[in-house]
Design a protein around this motif. Structure first.
Motif, PDB file in Angstrom:
ATOM      1  N   GLY A  26     -45.822 -50.123  46.338  1.00  0.00           N
ATOM      2  CA  GLY A  26     -45.452 -51.539  46.274  1.00  0.00           C
ATOM      3  C   GLY A  26     -45.778 -52.301  47.550  1.00  0.00           C
ATOM      4  O   GLY A  26     -46.143 -51.722  48.578  1.00  0.00           O
ATOM      5  N   THR A  27     -45.620 -53.636  47.470  1.00  0.00           N
ATOM      6  CA  THR A  27     -45.843 -54.518  48.627  1.00  0.00           C
ATOM      7  C   THR A  27     -44.523 -55.188  48.978  1.00  0.00           C
ATOM      8  O   THR A  27     -43.889 -55.811  48.121  1.00  0.00           O
ATOM      9  CB  THR A  27     -46.904 -55.591  48.295  1.00  0.00           C
ATOM     10  N   ARG A  51     -47.537 -51.295  51.105  1.00  0.00           N
ATOM     11  CA  ARG A  51     -47.729 -52.185  52.255  1.00  0.00           C
ATOM     12  C   ARG A  51     -46.410 -52.841  52.646  1.00  0.00           C
ATOM     13  O   ARG A  51     -45.597 -53.178  51.785  1.00  0.00           O
ATOM     14  CB  ARG A  51     -48.714 -53.323  51.910  1.00  0.00           C
ATOM     15  N   LEU A  52     -46.244 -53.038  53.950  1.00  0.00           N
ATOM     16  CA  LEU A  52     -45.091 -53.772  54.457  1.00  0.00           C
ATOM     17  C   LEU A  52     -45.555 -54.779  55.496  1.00  0.00           C
ATOM     18  O   LEU A  52     -46.250 -54.426  56.448  1.00  0.00           O
ATOM     19  CB  LEU A  52     -44.069 -52.820  55.104  1.00  0.00           C
ATOM     20  N   LEU A  53     -45.162 -56.043  55.317  1.00  0.00           N
ATOM     21  CA  LEU A  53     -45.382 -57.070  56.330  1.00  0.00           C
ATOM     22  C   LEU A  53     -44.068 -57.292  57.065  1.00  0.00           C
ATOM     23  O   LEU A  53     -43.021 -57.461  56.424  1.00  0.00           O
ATOM     24  CB  LEU A  53     -45.826 -58.388  55.694  1.00  0.00           C
ATOM     25  N   GLY A  54     -44.110 -57.278  58.393  1.00  0.00           N
ATOM     26  CA  GLY A  54     -42.928 -57.536  59.195  1.00  0.00           C
ATOM     27  C   GLY A  54     -43.108 -58.807  60.006  1.00  0.00           C
ATOM     28  O   GLY A  54     -44.048 -58.909  60.797  1.00  0.00           O
ATOM     29  N   PHE A  55     -42.227 -59.796  59.795  1.00  0.00           N
ATOM     30  CA  PHE A  55     -42.292 -61.079  60.498  1.00  0.00           C
ATOM     31  C   PHE A  55     -41.341 -61.093  61.692  1.00  0.00           C
ATOM     32  O   PHE A  55     -40.189 -60.678  61.565  1.00  0.00           O
ATOM     33  CB  PHE A  55     -41.858 -62.222  59.569  1.00  0.00           C
ATOM     34  N   ASP A  56     -41.789 -61.614  62.824  1.00  0.00           N
ATOM     35  CA  ASP A  56     -40.892 -61.950  63.929  1.00  0.00           C
ATOM     36  C   ASP A  56     -41.602 -62.898  64.878  1.00  0.00           C
ATOM     37  O   ASP A  56     -42.744 -62.649  65.264  1.00  0.00           O
ATOM     38  CB  ASP A  56     -40.411 -60.710  64.693  1.00  0.00           C
ATOM     39  N   GLN A  57     -40.919 -63.982  65.238  1.00  0.00           N
ATOM     40  CA  GLN A  57     -41.525 -64.964  66.139  1.00  0.00           C
ATOM     41  C   GLN A  57     -41.306 -64.631  67.612  1.00  0.00           C
ATOM     42  O   GLN A  57     -41.907 -65.251  68.488  1.00  0.00           O
ATOM     43  CB  GLN A  57     -40.964 -66.350  65.851  1.00  0.00           C
ATOM     44  N   HIS A  70     -49.618 -48.502  56.915  1.00  0.00           N
ATOM     45  CA  HIS A  70     -49.089 -49.333  55.825  1.00  0.00           C
ATOM     46  C   HIS A  70     -48.414 -50.605  56.342  1.00  0.00           C
ATOM     47  O   HIS A  70     -47.928 -51.405  55.553  1.00  0.00           O
ATOM     48  CB  HIS A  70     -48.072 -48.540  54.995  1.00  0.00           C
ATOM     49  N   PHE A  71     -48.382 -50.772  57.684  1.00  0.00           N
ATOM     50  CA  PHE A  71     -47.605 -51.863  58.286  1.00  0.00           C
ATOM     51  C   PHE A  71     -48.494 -52.952  58.880  1.00  0.00           C
ATOM     52  O   PHE A  71     -49.469 -52.662  59.566  1.00  0.00           O
ATOM     53  CB  PHE A  71     -46.693 -51.298  59.377  1.00  0.00           C
ATOM     54  N   ILE A  72     -48.122 -54.212  58.623  1.00  0.00           N
ATOM     55  CA  ILE A  72     -48.790 -55.365  59.228  1.00  0.00           C
ATOM     56  C   ILE A  72     -47.721 -56.187  59.939  1.00  0.00           C
ATOM     57  O   ILE A  72     -46.737 -56.603  59.320  1.00  0.00           O
ATOM     58  CB  ILE A  72     -49.470 -56.260  58.157  1.00  0.00           C
ATOM     59  N   PHE A  73     -47.912 -56.427  61.253  1.00  0.00           N
ATOM     60  CA  PHE A  73     -46.966 -57.260  62.000  1.00  0.00           C
ATOM     61  C   PHE A  73     -47.457 -58.702  62.001  1.00  0.00           C
ATOM     62  O   PHE A  73     -48.616 -58.971  62.288  1.00  0.00           O
ATOM     63  CB  PHE A  73     -46.808 -56.760  63.442  1.00  0.00           C
ATOM     64  N   ASN A  83     -47.685 -69.139  53.884  1.00  0.00           N
ATOM     65  CA  ASN A  83     -48.993 -69.231  54.555  1.00  0.00           C
ATOM     66  C   ASN A  83     -49.556 -67.859  54.890  1.00  0.00           C
ATOM     67  O   ASN A  83     -50.753 -67.596  54.691  1.00  0.00           O
ATOM     68  CB  ASN A  83     -48.877 -70.025  55.871  1.00  0.00           C
ATOM     69  N   PHE A  84     -48.691 -66.973  55.417  1.00  0.00           N
ATOM     70  CA  PHE A  84     -49.194 -65.676  55.867  1.00  0.00           C
ATOM     71  C   PHE A  84     -49.439 -64.710  54.711  1.00  0.00           C
ATOM     72  O   PHE A  84     -50.321 -63.848  54.815  1.00  0.00           O
ATOM     73  CB  PHE A  84     -48.265 -65.075  56.927  1.00  0.00           C
ATOM     74  N   LEU A  85     -48.713 -64.844  53.622  1.00  0.00           N
ATOM     75  CA  LEU A  85     -49.035 -64.040  52.439  1.00  0.00           C
ATOM     76  C   LEU A  85     -50.424 -64.435  51.928  1.00  0.00           C
ATOM     77  O   LEU A  85     -51.243 -63.579  51.580  1.00  0.00           O
ATOM     78  CB  LEU A  85     -47.978 -64.226  51.345  1.00  0.00           C
ATOM     79  N   ARG A  86     -50.678 -65.734  51.915  1.00  0.00           N
ATOM     80  CA  ARG A  86     -51.984 -66.224  51.465  1.00  0.00           C
ATOM     81  C   ARG A  86     -53.088 -65.747  52.417  1.00  0.00           C
ATOM     82  O   ARG A  86     -54.162 -65.322  51.980  1.00  0.00           O
ATOM     83  CB  ARG A  86     -51.961 -67.755  51.395  1.00  0.00           C
ATOM     84  N   TYR A  87     -52.805 -65.789  53.736  1.00  0.00           N
ATOM     85  CA  TYR A  87     -53.773 -65.348  54.742  1.00  0.00           C
ATOM     86  C   TYR A  87     -54.152 -63.882  54.525  1.00  0.00           C
ATOM     87  O   TYR A  87     -55.311 -63.486  54.721  1.00  0.00           O
ATOM     88  CB  TYR A  87     -53.179 -65.540  56.146  1.00  0.00           C
ATOM     89  N   HIS A  88     -53.178 -63.056  54.121  1.00  0.00           N
ATOM     90  CA  HIS A  88     -53.430 -61.629  53.897  1.00  0.00           C
ATOM     91  C   HIS A  88     -53.800 -61.322  52.438  1.00  0.00           C
ATOM     92  O   HIS A  88     -53.746 -60.160  52.020  1.00  0.00           O
ATOM     93  CB  HIS A  88     -52.209 -60.813  54.320  1.00  0.00           C
ATOM     94  N   ASP A  89     -54.168 -62.380  51.691  1.00  0.00           N
ATOM     95  CA  ASP A  89     -54.603 -62.232  50.284  1.00  0.00           C
ATOM     96  C   ASP A  89     -53.560 -61.535  49.413  1.00  0.00           C
ATOM     97  O   ASP A  89     -53.888 -60.684  48.583  1.00  0.00           O
ATOM     98  CB  ASP A  89     -55.936 -61.464  50.194  1.00  0.00           C
ATOM     99  N   ILE A  90     -52.303 -61.874  49.640  1.00  0.00           N
ATOM    100  CA  ILE A  90     -51.221 -61.309  48.826  1.00  0.00           C
ATOM    101  C   ILE A  90     -50.657 -62.420  47.942  1.00  0.00           C
ATOM    102  O   ILE A  90     -50.163 -63.426  48.441  1.00  0.00           O
ATOM    103  CB  ILE A  90     -50.106 -60.723  49.727  1.00  0.00           C
ATOM    104  N   ASP A  91     -50.758 -62.240  46.638  1.00  0.00           N
ATOM    105  CA  ASP A  91     -50.247 -63.250  45.707  1.00  0.00           C
ATOM    106  C   ASP A  91     -48.725 -63.165  45.593  1.00  0.00           C
ATOM    107  O   ASP A  91     -48.019 -64.147  45.784  1.00  0.00           O
ATOM    108  CB  ASP A  91     -50.871 -63.074  44.305  1.00  0.00           C
TER     109      ASP A  91
END
Length: 306
Positions: A26-27, A51-57, A70-73, A83-91
């Motif tokens: 899963g994503t 896949r896992l996307l981890g957000f932190d400012q 499997h990780f994208i920071f 915006n960032f889901l779209r940038y990484h081509d994730i619907d």
């Protein structure tokens, strides 16, 4: 692991990650990466295709980045989730986790200005690269705006008096440090409730500085769009303002809590509540981590519309 524990002890770790219903392929998104505790547990359950996307400012969070294929920071505020889901081509994604608590690291770092326990610059920015500091707020906002912040975000009954005292004090000298600020406001609070009231003042300033309510609102609406049918929204809140927004979104599909109904009187919401009763830490967790005391876990599942 020891370093990550000192940065932030993950709250309600197993109940929140279990609630995400993780599949190996899963994503997933952790919109509050912080110390990486929740993300590490999610990654331990992923396999091929996962896949896992981890957000932190906060740039300090980058020291906790997990070395995992499997990780994208994503170094950004979670309000830009779409915006960032779209940038990484994730619907769409299978689940989104948000732990809205401030990391222990922030409270324990005197340079960040989040706590009244230490002296330091009155800053409070999660993103140290941009935006107004707490000092900017207390020195530049007019009295009415300051009063509104303390009332709305700190739920302080003496918000007008507080704003008035700050405005008078700053007329003679700029307020730059935590101790300078405390000298001005401490006389307004009785000894027995001083810590609780000061915590509310600092919470109000932190919320304003980081635009936390606006960011949460944007993230919740973006999450609603981003989830797949049957996808899970898993949120841990720590104070009544954010908890109300999350509860309203999960129950009615909007942060105001305005329930729209169909012809038959059914509430038109994109979610189904998974837990009608909030999940809270048990006594053992609170003893291990007293800062988890006010945590509330809410879980909702995106409804499949025919």
């Amino acid at each position: 692991m020891k370093e990550e524990q000192t940065y932030h002890i993950p709250v309600l770790l197993m109940p929140s990650v279990d609630a995400m219903n993780i599949r190996p392929d899963g994503t997933y998104v952790d919109v509050t990466f912080g110390g990486g505790g929740h993300s590490r547990e999610i990654l331990s359950r992923l396999g091929d295709g996962g896949r896992l996307l981890g957000f932190d400012q906060d740039e300090d969070a980058e020291r906790n980045i997990v070395n995992d294929p499997h990780f994208i920071f994503v170094r950004s505020n979670f309000r830009y989730l779409h915006n960032f889901l779209r940038y990484h081509d994730i619907d769409q994604v299978d689940a989104i986790l948000a732990d809205l608590g401030v990391s222990s690291h922030h409270f324990d770092d005197s340079e960040r200005g989040f706590s009244f326990r230490f002296d330091g610059a009155l800053d409070m920015r999660m993103n140290k690269r941009a935006g107004d500091t707490a000092a900017d707020v207390v020195n530049n906002y007019d009295e009415e705006r300051l009063a509104d912040i303390f009332y709305l975000y700190g739920e302080l009954k003496n918000s007008r008096k507080l704003a008035s005292v700050i405005v008078k004090a700053r007329a003679t000298q700029k307020i730059s440090t935590i101790n300078e600020f405390l000298e001005i406001i401490k006389p307004l609070f009785g000894r027995e409730r001083e810590k609780k009231e000061l915590a509310k003042v600092f919470q109000a300033l932190r919320i304003e500085v980081n635009q936390e309510m606006e960011a949460l609102k944007e993230m919740l609406y973006a999450a609603t769009e981003a989830l797949k049918p049957d996808g899970r929204l898993v949120v841990i809140t720590y104070h009544s303002l954010e908890d109300r927004m999350v509860k309203n979104m999960m129950k009615t599909g909007n942060i105001e809590g305005k329930a729209e109904k169909d012809f038959f009187g059914n509430v038109l919401t994109p979610f189904r509540l998974v837990n009608n009763k909030v999940i809270i830490p048990d006594e053992a967790e609170i003893e291990r981590n007293p800062r988890s005391r006010s945590a509330k876990l809410r879980i909702a599942e995106k409804v499949v519309r025919e």
